[in-house]
Design a protein around this motif. Structure first.
Motif, PDB file in Angstrom:
ATOM      1  N   ILE A 128     101.016  33.657  88.604  1.00 32.62           N
ATOM      2  CA  ILE A 128     101.241  32.356  87.948  1.00 32.62           C
ATOM      3  C   ILE A 128     102.439  31.670  88.618  1.00 32.62           C
ATOM      4  CG2 ILE A 128     101.848  31.245  85.737  1.00 32.62           C
ATOM      5  CD1 ILE A 128     100.533  33.761  84.364  1.00 32.62           C
ATOM      6  N   ILE A 129     103.476  32.476  88.882  1.00 32.03           N
ATOM      7  CA  ILE A 129     104.682  31.928  89.507  1.00 32.03           C
ATOM      8  C   ILE A 129     104.341  31.384  90.900  1.00 32.03           C
ATOM      9  CG2 ILE A 129     107.027  32.468  90.302  1.00 32.03           C
ATOM     10  CD1 ILE A 129     107.138  34.633  88.099  1.00 32.03           C
ATOM     11  N   ARG A 130     103.548  32.116  91.654  1.00 34.17           N
ATOM     12  CA  ARG A 130     103.163  31.662  92.998  1.00 34.17           C
ATOM     13  C   ARG A 130     102.470  30.300  92.933  1.00 34.17           C
ATOM     14  NH1 ARG A 130      98.510  31.725  95.470  1.00 34.17           N
ATOM     15  NH2 ARG A 130      97.571  33.338  94.170  1.00 34.17           N
ATOM     16  N   ASP A 131     101.518  30.199  92.041  1.00 29.75           N
ATOM     17  CA  ASP A 131     100.750  28.964  91.906  1.00 29.75           C
ATOM     18  C   ASP A 131     101.671  27.773  91.603  1.00 29.75           C
ATOM     19  OD1 ASP A 131      98.086  27.741  91.695  1.00 29.75           O
ATOM     20  OD2 ASP A 131      98.719  27.373  89.622  1.00 29.75           O
ATOM     21  N   LYS A 132     102.592  27.993  90.663  1.00 27.76           N
ATOM     22  CA  LYS A 132     103.526  26.918  90.289  1.00 27.76           C
ATOM     23  C   LYS A 132     104.436  26.570  91.462  1.00 27.76           C
ATOM     24  CE  LYS A 132     102.853  26.474  85.755  1.00 27.76           C
ATOM     25  NZ  LYS A 132     102.693  25.296  84.954  1.00 27.76           N
ATOM     26  N   ALA A 133     104.919  27.611  92.166  1.00 29.83           N
ATOM     27  CA  ALA A 133     105.843  27.378  93.282  1.00 29.83           C
ATOM     28  C   ALA A 133     105.148  26.579  94.380  1.00 29.83           C
ATOM     29  CB  ALA A 133     106.360  28.711  93.825  1.00 29.83           C
ATOM     30  N   GLU A 134     103.916  26.937  94.675  1.00 30.83           N
ATOM     31  CA  GLU A 134     103.163  26.198  95.713  1.00 30.83           C
ATOM     32  C   GLU A 134     103.050  24.729  95.332  1.00 30.83           C
ATOM     33  OE1 GLU A 134      99.524  28.386  95.809  1.00 30.83           O
ATOM     34  OE2 GLU A 134     100.385  30.055  96.967  1.00 30.83           O
ATOM     35  N   LYS A 135     102.720  24.502  94.072  1.00 24.31           N
ATOM     36  CA  LYS A 135     102.508  23.112  93.643  1.00 24.31           C
ATOM     37  C   LYS A 135     103.815  22.334  93.550  1.00 24.31           C
ATOM     38  CE  LYS A 135      98.138  23.900  91.393  1.00 24.31           C
ATOM     39  NZ  LYS A 135      97.610  24.757  90.343  1.00 24.31           N
ATOM     40  N   THR A 136     104.864  23.001  93.042  1.00 25.42           N
ATOM     41  CA  THR A 136     106.125  22.297  92.805  1.00 25.42           C
ATOM     42  C   THR A 136     106.871  21.975  94.099  1.00 25.42           C
ATOM     43  OG1 THR A 136     106.286  23.497  90.716  1.00 25.42           O
ATOM     44  CG2 THR A 136     108.271  22.353  91.448  1.00 25.42           C
ATOM     45  N   TRP A 137     106.942  22.973  94.999  1.00 25.80           N
ATOM     46  CA  TRP A 137     107.774  22.761  96.182  1.00 25.80           C
ATOM     47  C   TRP A 137     106.961  22.649  97.470  1.00 25.80           C
ATOM     48  CZ3 TRP A 137     109.356  26.759  92.652  1.00 25.80           C
ATOM     49  CH2 TRP A 137     110.296  26.284  91.713  1.00 25.80           C
ATOM     50  N   THR A 170     108.352  38.874  76.616  1.00 25.16           N
ATOM     51  CA  THR A 170     108.336  37.496  76.114  1.00 25.16           C
ATOM     52  C   THR A 170     109.686  36.834  76.352  1.00 25.16           C
ATOM     53  OG1 THR A 170     106.798  38.245  74.431  1.00 25.16           O
ATOM     54  CG2 THR A 170     107.809  36.096  74.074  1.00 25.16           C
ATOM     55  N   GLU A 171     110.747  37.605  76.125  1.00 27.06           N
ATOM     56  CA  GLU A 171     112.093  37.070  76.309  1.00 27.06           C
ATOM     57  C   GLU A 171     112.331  36.663  77.768  1.00 27.06           C
ATOM     58  OE1 GLU A 171     116.587  38.617  75.548  1.00 27.06           O
ATOM     59  OE2 GLU A 171     114.972  39.704  74.533  1.00 27.06           O
ATOM     60  N   ALA A 172     111.896  37.528  78.696  1.00 28.69           N
ATOM     61  CA  ALA A 172     112.074  37.224  80.126  1.00 28.69           C
ATOM     62  C   ALA A 172     111.239  36.003  80.509  1.00 28.69           C
ATOM     63  CB  ALA A 172     111.678  38.433  80.971  1.00 28.69           C
ATOM     64  N   GLU A 173     110.016  36.016  80.034  1.00 24.65           N
ATOM     65  CA  GLU A 173     109.058  34.970  80.380  1.00 24.65           C
ATOM     66  C   GLU A 173     109.519  33.594  79.881  1.00 24.65           C
ATOM     67  OE1 GLU A 173     105.271  36.247  78.935  1.00 24.65           O
ATOM     68  OE2 GLU A 173     104.263  34.447  79.639  1.00 24.65           O
ATOM     69  N   LEU A 229     117.888  43.887  82.375  1.00 30.03           N
ATOM     70  CA  LEU A 229     118.584  43.581  83.635  1.00 30.03           C
ATOM     71  C   LEU A 229     117.992  42.334  84.280  1.00 30.03           C
ATOM     72  CD1 LEU A 229     118.929  47.277  84.868  1.00 30.03           C
ATOM     73  CD2 LEU A 229     120.852  45.725  84.455  1.00 30.03           C
ATOM     74  N   ASN A 230     116.677  42.172  84.171  1.00 33.20           N
ATOM     75  CA  ASN A 230     116.032  40.959  84.692  1.00 33.20           C
ATOM     76  C   ASN A 230     116.476  39.725  83.919  1.00 33.20           C
ATOM     77  OD1 ASN A 230     113.777  41.295  86.870  1.00 33.20           O
ATOM     78  ND2 ASN A 230     113.701  43.144  85.610  1.00 33.20           N
ATOM     79  N   THR A 231     116.522  39.872  82.607  1.00 34.58           N
ATOM     80  CA  THR A 231     116.919  38.738  81.770  1.00 34.58           C
ATOM     81  C   THR A 231     118.357  38.321  82.075  1.00 34.58           C
ATOM     82  OG1 THR A 231     115.422  39.577  80.098  1.00 34.58           O
ATOM     83  CG2 THR A 231     116.980  37.914  79.370  1.00 34.58           C
ATOM     84  N   ALA A 232     119.205  39.312  82.362  1.00 34.86           N
ATOM     85  CA  ALA A 232     120.608  39.006  82.687  1.00 34.86           C
ATOM     86  C   ALA A 232     120.690  38.202  83.989  1.00 34.86           C
ATOM     87  CB  ALA A 232     121.410  40.302  82.796  1.00 34.86           C
ATOM     88  N   VAL A 233     119.817  38.542  84.941  1.00 34.64           N
ATOM     89  CA  VAL A 233     119.797  37.773  86.197  1.00 34.64           C
ATOM     90  C   VAL A 233     119.368  36.331  85.905  1.00 34.64           C
ATOM     91  CG1 VAL A 233     118.687  37.529  88.468  1.00 34.64           C
ATOM     92  CG2 VAL A 233     119.348  39.813  87.641  1.00 34.64           C
ATOM     93  N   PHE A 234     118.353  36.171  85.060  1.00 38.26           N
ATOM     94  CA  PHE A 234     117.907  34.808  84.703  1.00 38.26           C
ATOM     95  C   PHE A 234     119.035  34.031  84.035  1.00 38.26           C
ATOM     96  CE2 PHE A 234     113.291  36.448  84.188  1.00 38.26           C
ATOM     97  CZ  PHE A 234     113.096  36.337  85.553  1.00 38.26           C
ATOM     98  N   ARG A 235     119.786  34.734  83.191  1.00 31.07           N
ATOM     99  CA  ARG A 235     120.873  34.070  82.479  1.00 31.07           C
ATOM    100  C   ARG A 235     121.896  33.528  83.486  1.00 31.07           C
ATOM    101  NH1 ARG A 235     122.854  38.188  79.559  1.00 31.07           N
ATOM    102  NH2 ARG A 235     120.895  38.289  78.414  1.00 31.07           N
ATOM    103  N   GLU A 236     122.251  34.370  84.448  1.00 27.52           N
ATOM    104  CA  GLU A 236     123.243  33.913  85.446  1.00 27.52           C
ATOM    105  C   GLU A 236     122.678  32.807  86.322  1.00 27.52           C
ATOM    106  OE1 GLU A 236     125.178  37.155  87.497  1.00 27.52           O
ATOM    107  OE2 GLU A 236     126.070  37.885  85.629  1.00 27.52           O
ATOM    108  N   LEU A 237     121.407  32.920  86.664  1.00 30.76           N
ATOM    109  CA  LEU A 237     120.787  31.844  87.455  1.00 30.76           C
ATOM    110  C   LEU A 237     120.796  30.539  86.650  1.00 30.76           C
ATOM    111  CD1 LEU A 237     117.774  33.737  89.062  1.00 30.76           C
ATOM    112  CD2 LEU A 237     119.562  32.532  90.338  1.00 30.76           C
ATOM    113  N   GLY A 238     120.568  30.677  85.355  1.00 28.33           N
ATOM    114  CA  GLY A 238     120.580  29.507  84.483  1.00 28.33           C
ATOM    115  C   GLY A 238     121.947  28.840  84.442  1.00 28.33           C
TER     116      GLY A 238
END
Ligand code: HEM
Length: 221
Positions: free
Chosen positions: A142-151, A23-26, A205-214
């Motif tokens: 879900i991410i693929r679908d959003k990416a296709e639509k957004t970009w 949930t935290e990552a999501e 580790l995934n959440t940390a990557v999101f944090r830096e990307l943020g």
């Protein structure tokens, strides 16, 4: 020991134990902004770059683990993502996509931990394998679908090939098979507990990557 204590399948234990981190990552700011269409394709590109470093660590190690009694059964060529990521990056960054490509510090730490597990602790590698590949087969869609639509990527085309598992025609059946592999993992209860702990670490580790990307892509708000 109470007989029921060992009844819960390992696939259920690992899913339940990592639920909170999921949930935290999501719901991380970066993921929410990305999937909410609030970030540009440059943020999506930077995220895809990070994935490439992680999957390179996962997949460079795969061949050596193929015959490992614990991790071996998990190594399945239909899951491999490096080639797809490289096609996506060629689309996103151009032909010379590799030039100047550097991982964020959190990504470098994540990839290093994957490589360390692969080298020294194959059961720990399973935790990383599960966290990424089962996630990609699930929320990844879900991410693929959003990416296709957004970009505006072509459906299942260059830019989002990472999310397309060409050789897995029935993801639900594949996931069932994967959970059976988890349930039959060649490890005792203590080792299973350690795998669960490593899975939580993988999520962190995934959440940390999101944090830096943020931090790299803050919303101007
Ligand atoms: C916005 C991002 C995300 C969304 C929308 C999402 C969504 C989902 C959904 C709907 C499922 C359940 C699928 C099913 O029951 O078959 C799932 C499962 C899973 N996700 Fe995610 N997820 C996201 C991010 C992540 C991240 C960042 C990771 C870890 C790197 C991850 C790892 C997993 C794993 C390991 C599972 C399988 C759980 C199991 O059945 O054992 N997810 N995700």
């Amino acid at each position: 020991m109470d007989a029921t204590a060992t009844v819960t399948p390992f696939s259920t234990l690992i899913r339940t134990a990592s639920h909170e981190q999921h949930t935290e990552a999501e719901t991380s700011t970066f993921m929410s902004d990305l999937l909410g269409g609030r970030l540009g394709v440059d943020a999506y590109t930077r995220y895809t770059e990070q994935l490439w470093f992680v999957y390179r660590a996962l997949e460079e190690a795969a061949e050596a683990l193929r015959n490992d009694p614990v991790a071996g059964p998990f190594i399945q060529s239909e899951l491999m993502r490096s080639t797809e990521l490289e096609r996506d990056l060629a689309h996103l960054r151009g032909e010379n996509w590799r030039e100047g490509l550097e991982p964020l510090p959190a990504t470098a730490a994540y990839a290093a931990r994957v490589a360390e597990c692969a080298r020294t602790w194959p059961a720990g590698y399973i935790a990383h394998h599960y966290t990424r590949y089962l996630g990609d087969l699930s929320g990844g869609q879900i991410i693929r679908d959003k990416a296709e639509k957004t970009w505006g990527f072509e459906r299942k085309g260059d830019g989002v090939r990472f999310y397309v598992f060409e050789q897995i025609t029935n993801p639900a059946a594949f996931k069932r098979g994967y959970r059976e592999l988890l349930d039959g993992v060649n490890a005792d209860d203590l080792e299973k507990q350690r795998i669960i702990e490593e899975c939580k670490r993988a999520f962190a580790l995934n959440t940390a990557v999101f944090r830096e990307l943020g931090e790299v892509f803050p919303l101007s708000a």
